[in-house]
Each structure stands twice: as C-alpha cells, then as structure tokens.
Design a protein around this motif. Structure first.
Motif, mmCIF file in Angstrom:
data_model
loop_
_atom_site.group_PDB
_atom_site.id
_atom_site.type_symbol
_atom_site.label_atom_id
_atom_site.label_comp_id
_atom_site.label_asym_id
_atom_site.label_seq_id
_atom_site.Cartn_x
_atom_site.Cartn_y
_atom_site.Cartn_z
ATOM 1 N N GLU A 182 83.404 73.585 89.942
ATOM 2 C CA GLU A 182 83.722 73.327 88.541
ATOM 3 C C GLU A 182 82.548 73.683 87.632
ATOM 4 O O GLU A 182 82.729 74.257 86.548
ATOM 5 C CB GLU A 182 84.097 71.853 88.363
ATOM 6 C CG GLU A 182 84.453 71.435 86.948
ATOM 7 C CD GLU A 182 85.723 72.119 86.449
ATOM 8 O OE1 GLU A 182 85.957 72.080 85.226
ATOM 9 O OE2 GLU A 182 86.474 72.676 87.282
ATOM 10 N N ASP A 183 81.319 73.361 88.082
ATOM 11 C CA ASP A 183 80.129 73.721 87.301
ATOM 12 C C ASP A 183 80.018 75.231 87.150
ATOM 13 O O ASP A 183 79.691 75.737 86.065
ATOM 14 C CB ASP A 183 78.874 73.171 87.978
ATOM 15 C CG ASP A 183 78.800 71.657 87.886
ATOM 16 O OD1 ASP A 183 79.533 71.079 87.054
ATOM 17 O OD2 ASP A 183 78.021 71.054 88.653
ATOM 18 N N ALA A 184 80.304 75.961 88.220
ATOM 19 C CA ALA A 184 80.236 77.423 88.146
ATOM 20 C C ALA A 184 81.284 77.969 87.166
ATOM 21 O O ALA A 184 81.014 78.892 86.392
ATOM 22 C CB ALA A 184 80.440 78.018 89.536
ATOM 23 N N ARG A 185 82.512 77.366 87.189
ATOM 24 C CA ARG A 185 83.558 77.830 86.271
ATOM 25 C C ARG A 185 83.180 77.551 84.818
ATOM 26 O O ARG A 185 83.360 78.402 83.933
ATOM 27 C CB ARG A 185 84.877 77.134 86.611
ATOM 28 C CG ARG A 185 86.094 77.662 85.845
ATOM 29 C CD ARG A 185 87.325 76.890 86.209
ATOM 30 N NE ARG A 185 87.262 75.532 85.729
ATOM 31 C CZ ARG A 185 87.552 75.169 84.464
ATOM 32 N NH1 ARG A 185 87.920 76.083 83.583
ATOM 33 N NH2 ARG A 185 87.471 73.911 84.100
ATOM 34 N N LEU A 186 82.625 76.355 84.573
ATOM 35 C CA LEU A 186 82.222 76.013 83.213
ATOM 36 C C LEU A 186 81.080 76.894 82.734
ATOM 37 O O LEU A 186 81.018 77.266 81.548
ATOM 38 C CB LEU A 186 81.816 74.534 83.152
ATOM 39 C CG LEU A 186 82.964 73.526 83.333
ATOM 40 C CD1 LEU A 186 82.412 72.109 83.382
ATOM 41 C CD2 LEU A 186 83.968 73.655 82.191
ATOM 42 N N ARG A 187 80.176 77.252 83.629
ATOM 43 C CA ARG A 187 79.055 78.098 83.220
ATOM 44 C C ARG A 187 79.514 79.516 82.924
ATOM 45 O O ARG A 187 78.893 80.224 82.143
ATOM 46 C CB ARG A 187 77.979 78.106 84.312
ATOM 47 C CG ARG A 187 77.290 76.769 84.451
ATOM 48 C CD ARG A 187 76.214 76.785 85.496
ATOM 49 N NE ARG A 187 75.025 77.487 85.031
ATOM 50 C CZ ARG A 187 73.843 77.371 85.632
ATOM 51 N NH1 ARG A 187 73.701 76.606 86.682
ATOM 52 N NH2 ARG A 187 72.803 78.040 85.164
ATOM 53 N N GLU A 188 80.632 79.929 83.546
ATOM 54 C CA GLU A 188 81.183 81.225 83.187
ATOM 55 C C GLU A 188 81.791 81.196 81.781
ATOM 56 O O GLU A 188 81.665 82.150 81.008
ATOM 57 C CB GLU A 188 82.258 81.631 84.201
ATOM 58 C CG GLU A 188 81.693 82.032 85.569
ATOM 59 C CD GLU A 188 82.789 82.449 86.518
ATOM 60 O OE1 GLU A 188 83.971 82.418 86.108
ATOM 61 O OE2 GLU A 188 82.473 82.795 87.673
ATOM 62 N N LEU A 189 82.457 80.049 81.463
ATOM 63 C CA LEU A 189 83.064 79.929 80.137
ATOM 64 C C LEU A 189 82.035 79.650 79.057
ATOM 65 O O LEU A 189 82.115 80.183 77.941
ATOM 66 C CB LEU A 189 84.121 78.818 80.148
ATOM 67 C CG LEU A 189 85.325 79.040 81.076
ATOM 68 C CD1 LEU A 189 86.219 77.811 81.088
ATOM 69 C CD2 LEU A 189 86.127 80.265 80.633
#
Length: 491
Positions: A418-425
C-alpha cells in the motif's frame, strides 16, 4: 596582549601526569580546555548585573588557548574572518585594519589574533571555573583510559582490594597488570557472595563483568564475585589437565545468591575428557580433594558438585542430580526437553535439595525440565496422559505463535504494498529526485542511442550522396515553380 605567566607550569604538568598516570600531552590538552572555559567565564562575568548574557553555546568556538612551556605561560587566541564591515568583533575584523599591517590581505581570509586578558582582569570566578573544569577533564581522561585499558583485557579475572562502601556496593581497587595504576571498580550487592567478609583492604578474586558508560559518571568498571566465569577461571588455574586441553568444562550452573538465607551458595560443573584414560571428575577434584578445596576456599566455602558430562541426555540428567541416586530417567518429551526422573523414596529430598536448589541447578546445567518422581508411586499411564496433554498444549501454543507471525508478516507485506502504491500516486520529494535522476539517465541513454543511429545512417548513405542531392534540388525547384504559378493566378 602579553603572555600571562604561570610560574612552574612545566612542573605542574609533570606532577599531574605522574599523579593521575596520564600522558603529559593529555594533561596539556585538559589544561588548555580548562583555561578556555575560564576565559569564557571571564567574558560572561563582564555582563553580570548589566546586560543579558549575549553568548550562546557556539559563540567561543573560534577561540583557543596556546601554552608556552618555554616561557611558562599561555595566550588566548581568536580566529577572525576579514570582512569589509564588521558585525561581530569576536568573529570578524575589518579589512582596512588588517591592511595596515598586511598589504596583501583580502576579504574572506582568516587571521589569528591574541586576545589574552590581563592576569588581574581574569577574576576569581574565572580562575575557579578553570580549576573545576581542569579537575573534571582529568577525571574524564582517566575514565576514558580505564575504559580503553580494560575493554580488551584478555584475562577477565582480577585481584581486587576493598577500599570503601557506597550504599550497598563495595568499591574496590583493581589493576589491569603489572606496573599499571589501580583504578576503582564497583561490586554491586547482587554480585557479592553471602559468605564474603568485605573488610577494608581485604583482597578477593573478582570477575570483570562489564565496562560501561554511566550517565554523568563516565566509564565505570563493574566486577562480580557471583559470575560463573570466576568458577571456570579458578578451575583452569588449579587443574593442569584443563590448561593442557585434555579436560574441558562443558557447562556451569551457579546459584551464588540463593533466594533464601537457609540455603547456601552452590555450583554444579559439568566436565568432559578428550582422552579416554583421563578421568575428568577426578582431575578436577584432585588427590584427597586438594584441587577443588582451593576453589572452595577462594569462594568462601561454596558447595561445588563436579559431574561428568554425557552425550546421552538421560545419563547427563542422572549425573547432574548428584549426589542423589537415580533409578531411571524417562525423556517424556524430547522435543520440549522434558524428563521424569525416578528415584527411591529415601533419595527424594536429596534429589530435590533444600528448597529445590539441587534440581533447579540440574535443570539449568542440562537445559531440560526435570520432574523428580517417587519410583514406588510412579504411575506411568497417568503420567503419560498428563504429559500428552502438556505436549498438546505446547503444540497448540506453537501453532498459534506461527499463525501470529505469519499474520504479522502478511500485514507488513500488505502495508508495504500500500505504501508503494501511495508513493506512486503521491511521490515524496526524495522519490521525485530519484525519478528525475532516472529520467535524466534514460534521456541521456536515448540521446546516445540516437546519435549512434544517425552516425550509422550517415555511413550507410555516404556513397549515393550526389543522387540524393539531385533529387532534393529538383523537388525544391518544382516547389518554387508551383508557388510562382499560384502567385500569378492570384494576381
């Protein structure tokens, strides 16, 4: 400013060096730092009762003290930056002022100036501060050297002498070797032996437990009389076979401070022999108990059981319960290391020991959970049922523990995803920098590839250059004719 004279400075440094057992260079450094602190105090006293102290912690970072051992004095020096306009007299100096003595001076250079105050101006408070800081710095240096001296000590057992008592601790003097000065070490209450008589100047063998940094006290030595390492050291010194390597100490379980005063200190030592013809137990005990008696005397009468180690857990457990006689050892749960020991009724109290000390030490020595059972009343079927239930409980607890660990690992993985997905956004600043660097590297690589491709095409088309140029010229001329025709039609 003139040199501030300190008559007998060289002798003072030598005397302190001899007294504190510190190198003269260390004493000089401590004296310079103390004099600098005294100068800071002198400067601060100028504002007492007049203005608020304008100096922060880093204000005097550009100041230093220089000792002159030949003339026996000191100077206070300040490093100042040459500037056009001075904002701080203690950190800056005007370029025009410097050029009066140095024509080649430039703004931005650094000069060192003598700012030593007169000896009469130094003041009583500044002198007292210098004295206090010097004493503190010397203590700090002593403790630092102690820490370095004892941290890598090969022999952890030292001879200590009682100096004084502080609360429940005994302060003792120890030395790291011949010719080295004695330093203080603390023997806490929990590391003392109940049979020791800690009178003034009494000497003991102690185990160097740790050299640690104590807040506001610096490096401290902590010693122990209750550590199992002391027993190992004493046996190594008394038993030549251990020194030669034919006999080895496998494990030690020690209860130097029993929970009850009615129980005395006791130790169990498991030994083994490398050579078959050597009896490890007999070697440690000695003729008529002469060797083990030396160890007992040093430990002030502590009871010591020397037992033979065995690779067979049942035999090892039986030996560890010495001096009790064991009929049978049942390893009811080898995985959980749980054993039932069957002894005759008359051996029950001896196997258990006073307040459970004997079986407690045997369990520590072997690493097994030991239950002492009366051999005449032992019901194997009912005992096996109880053990089976215990094994089931243990396996259930282990399964729950594994499930909890797996669940935690899954949660951490999901959180990381989830952290990786948020950092992409929503990229963080450091991500953007990395992304920019990656894009720059990618574009640079593409440019290099395009350049190589263009050079390759140029080489491939180098021969028919005239034909291409002719076609291009012809098409350009026809285009010009078309444009002219269009313009005539428009007119």
């Amino acid at each position: 400013m003139a040199l501030v004279l300190l008559p007998g400075l060289t002798n003072l440094i030598d005397d302190i060096s001899d007294e504190k057992k510190l190198p003269p260079q260390v004493v000089e450094a401590a004296l310079r730092e103390a004099l600098l602190k005294g100068y800071e105090r002198y400067r601060r006293t100028l504002y007492l009762g007049i203005n608020e102290d304008p100096f922060d912690e880093e204000y005097f970072s550009n100041f230093d003290v220089a000792l002159d051992l030949d003339e026996e004095g000191y100077r206070v020096l300040a490093s100042k930056i040459i500037v056009e306009e001075v904002e701080s007299d203690d950190h800056q100096i005007a370029l025009a002022e410097v050029m009066q003595v140095a024509d080649d001076a430039q703004a931005g250079d650094t000069v060192v100036l003598d700012v030593t105050p007169e000896k009469e101006e130094f003041g009583r408070m500044a002198a007292a501060t210098t004295k206090q800081v010097l004493a503190q710095k010397l203590r700090d240096q002593q403790r630092r050297m102690i820490q370095e001296e004892f941290a890598d000590l090969e022999d952890p057992v030292l001879t200590a002498r009682v100096i004084r008592f502080e609360r429940q601790s005994v302060i003792m003097a120890v030395s790291s070797g011949l010719g080295r000065p004695e330093v203080e070490a603390e023997l806490p209450r929990r590391d003392q032996l109940p049979n020791d008589n800690y009178r003034a100047n009494a000497t003991f063998k102690v185990f160097l437990k740790e050299v640690s940094e104590v807040p506001r006290r610096g490096p401290q030595l902590f010693i122990s009389r209750a550590n199992a390492g002391l027993v190992v050291y004493l046996f190594e010194n008394e038993v030549p076979e251990i020194q030669e390597g034919s006999v080895r100490i496998v494990a030690v379980a020690r209860e130097a401070n029993p929970p009850s005063r009615s129980v005395g200190p006791r130790t169990k030592v498991a030994v083994d022999s490398i050579e078959r013809e050597v009896d490890p137990v007999g070697a440690c005990i000695g003729a008529r108990g002469s060797r083990i008696q030396q160890v007992v005397n040093e430990l002030r009468g502590e009871k010591i059981d020397v037992i033979r180690w065995s690779s067979d857990p049942g035999q090892y457990i039986a030996n560890s319960l010495s001096p009790a006689r064991v009929e049978m050892v049942r390893l009811v749960d080898p995985v959980g290391q749980h054993a039932h020991v069957l002894v005759p009724p008359d051996q029950l109290s001896l196997a258990i020991g006073r307040e459970g000390q004997n079986v407690r030490l045997a369990a520590r020595l072997t690493g097994w959970k030991i239950d002492i059972k009366n051999s005449q009343e032992y019901d194997q079927a009912s005992e096996d049922a109880v053990v089976a239930e215990l094994i089931s409980q243990r396996e259930e607890e282990e399964a729950l523990q594994r499930e909890a660990e797996e669940r935690l690992a899954a949660e951490q993985a999901a959180r990381a995803e989830e952290d990786a997905r948020l950092r992409e956004l929503y990229p963080l600043p450091e991500d953007e920098e990395e992304y920019g660097q990656d894009m720059a590297e990618t574009m640079e690589a593409m440019d290099d590839a395009n350049a190589m491709a263009e050079s390759g095409e140029a080489e491939a088309t180098e021969a028919p250059t005239d034909e291409v140029e002719g076609v291009e010229a012809e098409s350009v001329e026809s285009d010009n004719e078309a444009v002219t025709a269009d313009e005539d039609g428009a007119r």
